[in-house]
Design a protein around this motif. Structure first.
Motif, PDB file in Angstrom:
ATOM      1  N   ALA A 171       1.239  -1.125  -0.090  1.00 49.47           N
ATOM      2  CA  ALA A 171      -0.108  -0.279   0.054  1.00 49.47           C
ATOM      3  C   ALA A 171       0.388   1.702  -0.074  1.00 49.47           C
ATOM      4  O   ALA A 171       0.746   2.050  -0.840  1.00 49.47           O
ATOM      5  N   VAL A 172       2.043   1.229   0.828  1.00 56.05           N
ATOM      6  CA  VAL A 172       3.141   2.517   0.642  1.00 56.05           C
ATOM      7  C   VAL A 172       3.108   2.661  -0.540  1.00 56.05           C
ATOM      8  O   VAL A 172       3.262   4.041  -1.323  1.00 56.05           O
ATOM      9  N   TYR A 173       4.004   1.509  -1.157  1.00 56.16           N
ATOM     10  CA  TYR A 173       4.518   1.435  -2.702  1.00 56.16           C
ATOM     11  C   TYR A 173       2.853   2.003  -3.418  1.00 56.16           C
ATOM     12  O   TYR A 173       2.725   2.981  -4.757  1.00 56.16           O
ATOM     13  N   ARG A 174       1.778   1.726  -3.296  1.00 54.72           N
ATOM     14  CA  ARG A 174       0.729   2.313  -4.478  1.00 54.72           C
ATOM     15  C   ARG A 174       0.571   3.982  -4.646  1.00 54.72           C
ATOM     16  O   ARG A 174       0.094   4.818  -5.026  1.00 54.72           O
ATOM     17  N   GLU A 175       0.982   4.460  -3.136  1.00 54.81           N
ATOM     18  CA  GLU A 175       0.725   5.986  -2.791  1.00 54.81           C
ATOM     19  C   GLU A 175       1.325   6.252  -3.021  1.00 54.81           C
ATOM     20  O   GLU A 175       2.064   7.161  -3.740  1.00 54.81           O
TER      21      GLU A 175
END
Length: 414
Positions: free
Chosen positions: A192-196
């Protein structure tokens, strides 16, 4: 060491080039032959999705050695040549031009190839894959034209290509059937961090979406997704994983299981034949199981280890896996191996993109990833290799230096 022996390396890759270099460094005076299917001398792959792709470094920077290295070290390059068969009974390698090379030791560093999609429109012009320097050149030419690109797959290659395309100013959409990028490796929380990170840079992330078809007249013009959306585009990049190149090994009767199976000395099921790099599914003494690692550091270090074992050194390959990735202004390093884990412990702030994450099994660190935090790889390695219980609160506390924890773990108290 006998100067009338021949050691052959099949695969003019990073692993193959470093193995050839090591044979000479270790004093082998016999014949060294390095066979490669491409016409290029060995090069490194990480720049192909990053700074080389974006045109920020020249071609010369991607090569493992300068042009004169192989002649200077009496390493015979057979470039543009494919190994057709490996004949165990006579210890011979047969090349596609009919040449037969007899060997005393042989090393397979044949790497991996991209998985290809079998869907309508898969053969249209503009549906691109990235593995070779030629692929990177073709993709860079598309980036130079600008426009819109759809990236199929949010693994490492897809994520890095998406970032590079966005940095070059293209409109970028990423499709992946999983909920977040890199979910298989990092898990949902860090994915999720990389999606953001990608959405903050203007990349559209269409997660939980597959691709049904590529459409267009001769060249791809749009992508039809599993949810029914149609995405107009100028080209597509597919990054849905790789498959180890095992044809030669399989035909020769070597044991193969998700790669060429090798022991901790990188020797195959046939004595005198070794494998290293992306193609090798190696027994790892630390983990007590076979693992196949598809990253730069593994090729860099396994090639020399295999070369030493070809010379009878009997040195087990025990290095912990390590890889890195750069996307936009976010750099990371990952150390260890976590197939499963109980929880993540964070040191620092993931929202600020400056943190260290630890994958925990019970009270032990099995893997660690530092994001925009540097010079901590060695203490992370020591925390993992120490195998000792460490309290979550101490791992998470930035006031407790990682070096201190690592020394404590080595001493039996953490």
């Amino acid at each position: 060491m006998s100067s009338d022996q021949t050691h052959i390396i099949v695969g003019a890759s990073l692993a193959g080039a470093k193995a050839a270099e090591t044979l000479r460094q270790e004093g082998f005076e016999g014949r060294v032959v390095l066979v490669g299917a491409e016409n290029e001398r060995p090069y490194e792959r990480p720049p192909l999705s990053k700074d080389y792709l974006r045109g920020e470094i020249p071609r010369e920077k991607v090569y493992v050695h300068d042009e004169g290295f192989y002649a200077e070290h009496d390493i015979e390059l057979r470039l543009g040549r494919t190994a057709e068969s490996l004949e165990m009974s006579s210890s011979e390698l047969v090349l596609d031009n009919g040449e037969r090379l007899r060997y005393e030791r042989l090393l397979l560093t044949t790497g991996a190839q991209p998985r290809r999609l079998s869907i309508p429109g898969a053969e249209l012009d503009g549906v691109l894959y990235l593995r070779s320097i030629e692929d990177s050149d073709a993709l860079r030419e598309r980036l130079d034209r600008g426009g819109a690109v759809v990236v199929v797959g949010a693994g490492w290659i897809g994520a890095e290509v998406a970032a590079s395309a966005r940095q070059r100013g293209l409109e970028v959409t990423v499709l992946d059937p999983l909920a977040v990028p890199l979910e298989r490796v990092l898990g949902a929380e860090l994915g999720a961090v990389y999606r953001e990170i990608h959405t903050d840079h203007g990349t559209e992330m269409l997660m939980e979406n597959g691709v049904e078809a590529f459409e267009g007249d001769k060249a791809v013009e749009r992508v039809r997704t599993s949810s029914g959306r149609e995405l107009d585009c100028d080209f597509v990049v597919v990054g849905v994983g790789v498959e180890p190149r095992t044809r030669l090994a399989t035909q020769a009767g070597l044991a193969v299981d998700d790669g060429v199976t090798v022991d901790e000395y990188l020797q195959t099921s046939v004595p005198g034949v070794f494998a290293a790099g992306d193609v090798a599914n190696a027994h790892h003494p630390f983990y007590g199981e076979r693992i196949r690692v598809e990253h730069w550091a593994n090729a860099l270090n396994q090639g020399p280890a295999a070369a030493r074992n070809m010379l009878g050194r009997s040195a087990a390959y025990e290095r912990l896996p390590y890889f890195f990735s750069d996307q936009y202004d976010v750099g990371m390093e990952y150390t260890g191996f976590a197939r499963t884990w109980d929880r993540l412990v964070f040191r620092g702030d993931p929202a600020a993109r400056e943190f260290v994450a630890f994958w925990m099994v019970e009270d032990r660190v099995v893997a660690g990833m530092n994001v925009n935090v540097w010079d901590v790889t060695n203490p992370i390695k020591r925390l993992i290799s120490g195998r000792l219980p460490i309290e979550d609160r101490r791992l998470a506390d930035p006031d407790v230096p990682l070096d201190e924890l690592a020394v404590a773990a080595r001493g039996g108290v953490a």
